[in-house]
Design an enzyme around this catalytic site. Structure first.
Site, mmCIF file in Angstrom:
data_model
loop_
_atom_site.group_PDB
_atom_site.id
_atom_site.type_symbol
_atom_site.label_atom_id
_atom_site.label_comp_id
_atom_site.label_asym_id
_atom_site.label_seq_id
_atom_site.Cartn_x
_atom_site.Cartn_y
_atom_site.Cartn_z
ATOM 1 C CG ASP A 157 36.162 42.370 44.096
ATOM 2 O OD1 ASP A 157 35.154 41.849 44.602
ATOM 3 O OD2 ASP A 157 37.092 41.717 43.580
ATOM 4 C CD GLU A 213 37.415 33.334 39.807
ATOM 5 O OE1 GLU A 213 36.882 34.254 40.472
ATOM 6 O OE2 GLU A 213 38.645 33.212 39.665
ATOM 7 C CD GLU A 234 36.197 36.338 46.486
ATOM 8 O OE1 GLU A 234 36.504 35.401 47.252
ATOM 9 O OE2 GLU A 234 37.047 36.986 45.847
ATOM 10 C CE LYS A 260 34.100 40.280 42.012
ATOM 11 N NZ LYS A 260 34.556 39.354 43.099
ATOM 12 C CG ASP A 299 39.574 40.946 45.725
ATOM 13 O OD1 ASP A 299 39.592 40.341 44.640
ATOM 14 O OD2 ASP A 299 39.134 40.439 46.787
ATOM 15 C CB SER A 300 42.395 40.522 40.539
ATOM 16 O OG SER A 300 41.740 41.561 39.843
HETATM 17 O O1 KIV Z 1 39.097 40.455 41.581
HETATM 18 C C1 KIV Z 1 38.823 40.115 40.426
HETATM 19 O O2 KIV Z 1 39.427 40.600 39.461
HETATM 20 C C2 KIV Z 1 37.779 39.132 40.247
HETATM 21 C C3 KIV Z 1 37.702 38.349 38.957
HETATM 22 C C4 KIV Z 1 36.717 37.267 39.056
HETATM 23 C C5 KIV Z 1 37.402 39.117 37.753
HETATM 24 O O3 KIV Z 1 37.011 38.915 41.117
#
Ligand code: KIV
Length: 264
Positions: A83, A182, A115, A113, A44-45
């Site tokens: 993400d 991270e 968080e 993924k 999500d970056s």
């Molecule tokens: O969104 C992202 O790119 C991440 C980084 C930790 C790689 O979560």
């Protein structure tokens, strides 16, 4: 042959490092895949490095799926991890499963993924039960930017470090197949890595993790706004591209391009 979550576990057991990068579209995902990087995170970056936003919070599920589809089309070998964006899994387990499932069903990803520490354990459990493999993500979690007061190194006090160790174990028990760490001290990442049977993937977490990930645009020099201390710029494609485009402009203005070989 596609890299699987079993390959991740085998690599940890064989003490072989896992390589990961982010990618957000077909051409870059193809390059990452051809470089035989083990897994691609459609991070999500992309909110910051592709969409030009201030932080990762505004990116939507539909936008993440759009990018994940492009990456999946290009990835022959690399595992694709989608993400889960802010508010796609926090509201309810039902929404988490629906949105996690979209990454596999529509996006073509092999895993997601998300968080968060112990508070996300029930979500990780529910996704795993629904056959959606989960990479958990602790330490600096960009969704928490406002609570953390910026992108800061985490786990620096003894208490905070112990909390992260406990979170890691809880997430492993909940069924996560790997754990992204991270911006935490290298020694803490080493301890977590040694205590878990699932692989750890580090970004700003030192060299003892089972694998490493970088944001592709940091590695290639395509994101200029800031470069985190932990990121290594392997190229400066921004400058290279700028020079190429200046050359093109000059050739157009001087009548050099198109030449006879580009004309009918
Ligand atoms: O969104 C992202 O790119 C991440 C980084 C930790 C790689 O979560």
């Amino acid at each position: 042959m596609k890299i699987t979550i079993q390959d991740f576990i085998k690599k940890k057991q064989a003490k072989k490092k896992i390589s990961m990068l982010t990618a957000y579209d077909f051409p870059f995902a193809k390059i990452v895949d051809e470089a035989e990087i083990d897994a691609i995170l459609v991070g999500d970056s992309l909110a910051m490095v592709v969409q030009g936003l201030e932080n990762t919070l505004p990116v939507t599920m539909d936008e993440m799926i759009y990018h994940t589809k492009m990456v999946s089309r290009a990835s022959v070998r690399a595992m694709v991890v989608g993400d889960m964006p802010y508010m796609s899994y926090q509201i309810s387990i039902e929404e988490a499963i629906r949105n996690g499932g979209r990454f596999l069903k529509e996006g073509g990803a092999q895993a997601v993924k998300l968080e968060g520490g112990r508070d996300t354990a029930e979500i990780v459990k529910a996704l795993t039960k629904s056959e959606i493999p989960v990479m958990a993500h602790i330490g600096l979690t960009p969704h928490a930017i406002h609570r953390m007061g910026g992108y800061k190194v985490q786990g620096k006090t003894e208490e905070a470090a112990q909390r992260l160790i406990d979170d890691a174990k809880i997430l492993e028990d909940a069924g996560a197949f790997s754990l992204l760490l991270e911006a935490i001290p290298a020694e803490l990442a080493q301890k977590i890595t040694e205590e878990l049977s699932i692989p750890t993937i580090g970004i700003g977490a030192g060299s003892f993790c089972d694998g490493q990930i970088l944001v592709l645009y940091d590695a290639l020099g395509l994101f200029e706004r800031f470069l985190p201390k932990f990121a290594k710029r392997y190229a400066n494609l921004k400058n290279d591209s700028l020079n190429v485009l200046k050359q093109y402009k000059k050739e157009v203005e001087e009548g050099i391009f198109p030449g006879k070989e580009h004309s009918f």
